[in-house]
Design a protein around this motif. Sequence first.
Motif, mmCIF file in Angstrom:
data_model
loop_
_atom_site.group_PDB
_atom_site.id
_atom_site.type_symbol
_atom_site.label_atom_id
_atom_site.label_comp_id
_atom_site.label_asym_id
_atom_site.label_seq_id
_atom_site.Cartn_x
_atom_site.Cartn_y
_atom_site.Cartn_z
ATOM 1 N N THR A 151 24.052 28.046 41.307
ATOM 2 C CA THR A 151 25.599 27.739 41.126
ATOM 3 C C THR A 151 25.828 27.625 39.528
ATOM 4 O O THR A 151 26.671 28.214 39.256
ATOM 5 C CB THR A 151 25.936 26.585 41.824
ATOM 6 O OG1 THR A 151 25.963 26.643 43.415
ATOM 7 C CG2 THR A 151 27.639 26.362 41.788
ATOM 8 N N LEU A 152 25.122 26.704 39.022
ATOM 9 C CA LEU A 152 25.658 26.650 37.465
ATOM 10 C C LEU A 152 25.245 28.006 36.689
ATOM 11 O O LEU A 152 25.863 28.451 35.766
ATOM 12 C CB LEU A 152 24.638 25.607 36.910
ATOM 13 C CG LEU A 152 24.885 25.106 35.416
ATOM 14 C CD1 LEU A 152 26.240 24.495 35.153
ATOM 15 C CD2 LEU A 152 23.693 24.042 34.881
ATOM 16 N N GLU A 153 23.994 28.739 37.096
ATOM 17 C CA GLU A 153 23.709 29.981 36.527
ATOM 18 C C GLU A 153 24.899 31.091 36.605
ATOM 19 O O GLU A 153 25.197 32.010 35.856
ATOM 20 C CB GLU A 153 22.471 30.349 36.944
ATOM 21 C CG GLU A 153 21.192 29.969 36.578
ATOM 22 C CD GLU A 153 19.983 30.397 36.936
ATOM 23 O OE1 GLU A 153 19.970 31.365 38.114
ATOM 24 O OE2 GLU A 153 18.888 29.809 36.856
ATOM 25 N N ALA A 154 25.420 30.794 37.688
ATOM 26 C CA ALA A 154 26.757 31.837 38.041
ATOM 27 C C ALA A 154 27.883 31.447 37.199
ATOM 28 O O ALA A 154 29.028 32.006 37.637
ATOM 29 C CB ALA A 154 26.940 31.602 39.535
ATOM 30 N N GLY A 155 27.835 30.512 36.653
ATOM 31 C CA GLY A 155 28.965 30.007 35.320
ATOM 32 C C GLY A 155 30.088 28.901 36.135
ATOM 33 O O GLY A 155 31.130 28.672 35.731
ATOM 34 N N PHE A 156 29.540 28.326 37.358
ATOM 35 C CA PHE A 156 30.500 27.218 37.864
ATOM 36 C C PHE A 156 29.895 25.815 37.538
ATOM 37 O O PHE A 156 28.725 25.763 37.767
ATOM 38 C CB PHE A 156 30.318 27.300 39.487
ATOM 39 C CG PHE A 156 31.282 28.532 39.807
ATOM 40 C CD1 PHE A 156 32.588 28.250 40.377
ATOM 41 C CD2 PHE A 156 30.830 29.860 39.905
ATOM 42 C CE1 PHE A 156 33.341 29.308 40.830
ATOM 43 C CE2 PHE A 156 31.617 30.815 40.171
ATOM 44 C CZ PHE A 156 32.848 30.732 40.587
ATOM 45 N N THR A 157 30.538 25.268 36.540
ATOM 46 C CA THR A 157 30.152 23.961 36.043
ATOM 47 C C THR A 157 30.648 22.947 36.596
ATOM 48 O O THR A 157 30.138 21.614 36.422
ATOM 49 C CB THR A 157 30.633 24.147 34.301
ATOM 50 O OG1 THR A 157 31.943 24.272 34.389
ATOM 51 C CG2 THR A 157 30.034 25.164 33.676
ATOM 52 N N THR A 158 31.427 22.886 37.578
ATOM 53 C CA THR A 158 32.020 22.011 38.495
ATOM 54 C C THR A 158 32.212 22.192 39.849
ATOM 55 O O THR A 158 32.681 23.412 40.038
ATOM 56 C CB THR A 158 33.307 21.206 37.917
ATOM 57 O OG1 THR A 158 33.204 20.643 36.636
ATOM 58 C CG2 THR A 158 33.822 20.315 38.856
#
Length: 430
Positions: free
Chosen positions: A115-122
């Motif tokens: 999820t973080l790698e996809a650009g979602f930081t929260t």
Amino acid sequence: MNRLLVFVGLMACAGAAFGETWVRCGSVIDVDAGERLGAHTVVIVDGKVSELQSGHPEWAEDVERVDLSSLTCLPGLMDMHTHITSESSPSAYIERFTLDEADVALRGAQYARRTLEAGFTTVRDLGDSFNASVALRDAIEDGRVPGPRIFTAAKSLATTGGHADPTNAWRQDLAGDPGPREGVLNGVAEARQAVRQRYKDGADLIKITATGGVLSVARSGDNAQFTDEELTAVIETAADYGMHVAAHTHGSEGMKRAVAAGIHSIEHGTYMTDEIMTMMIERGTWYVPTISAGKFVAEKAEEEGYYPPVVADKARRIGPVIQQTFERAHAAGVRIAFGTDCGVCPHGSNAAEFGYMVEVGMSPADALRTATINAAELLGQEEVLGRLQSGYAADLIAVDGNPLEDVSVLNDVRFVMRDGQVFVDRSVEG
């Protein structure tokens, strides 16, 4: 250059060796104005944006340097409906009996990284098992594993036989009689107890299943499942503990009851009526559509054996409606925050939701707002998240292209920073 993952806690983390980081951006998205600005340099100190300088001034000495001058920078994206410790598969139903707490937690760490790698930081997590998302939230916050910032509901709440009753379709000797500790409640007293148990478990918010759902092995996907009194007890008790309440809803009756009771957000909202939209606008109720999940379940319902027959039937009927409801709600002026229900659909595919929103009339600028400033407001974090501005968390992503013209570029995030630490750097391809 190959993808560079820099894990929190390692000495190589961006900003770890220096007190200040400068990020040169080829352009910057102002999400409030919906404009793409020219070249800027983002100055980061102690995990927060210190200032946004126009242009690319000469590098200062003794600063960590990040050159994204060929890319477009924007705030880290935010997904308000995920299930970060699970993921749909044909084996998901049997895995309820085969996976231990450790298995769920380790899978959650993998999904969080994706999820973080996809650009979602929260993200907001709206239902787990074993309180795995609580442990994952804390591990990420402590820097032990990489992942997005998590706000979690822990175990979602249901009534007996309701959508989030974990024992639906189990044989009698296994099913037992789960109660508030397991997230199953009946009546006002148990409603209050279930909320207090979530508080004790470490939840940040409460999630209820106010109507039937698609993936539970139960006949109805949309019947009302909470009484007015139970809804009021949950919402009032949550408020006592400083928590908002999100309501999974498909059917209109349960949705109407939830909105009338003062629910903070409606999730899915499949059979939302014009009357309910008016109620939501009047009360400021948030809507989190999850078009991605609707599309995914409708597609997989046609795949033999992916879901049990009772689930496949509901998926065929309910899944395709969500995008149509979103189109109507957006046109009506309902407040919308971005959410995918990833966990139902694959983790890391979150950005596909932007395309589904734009496909039925939302502008790219408005779509970006749902995943930044709107999501931050839903969380009560609008003063610290969702913008690239002084004093905000240094959550920054970069893409090749202009997402205000083509939201599909958000499916290929080249750079991810959360709280000033770099997790993905593919700023130079080769």
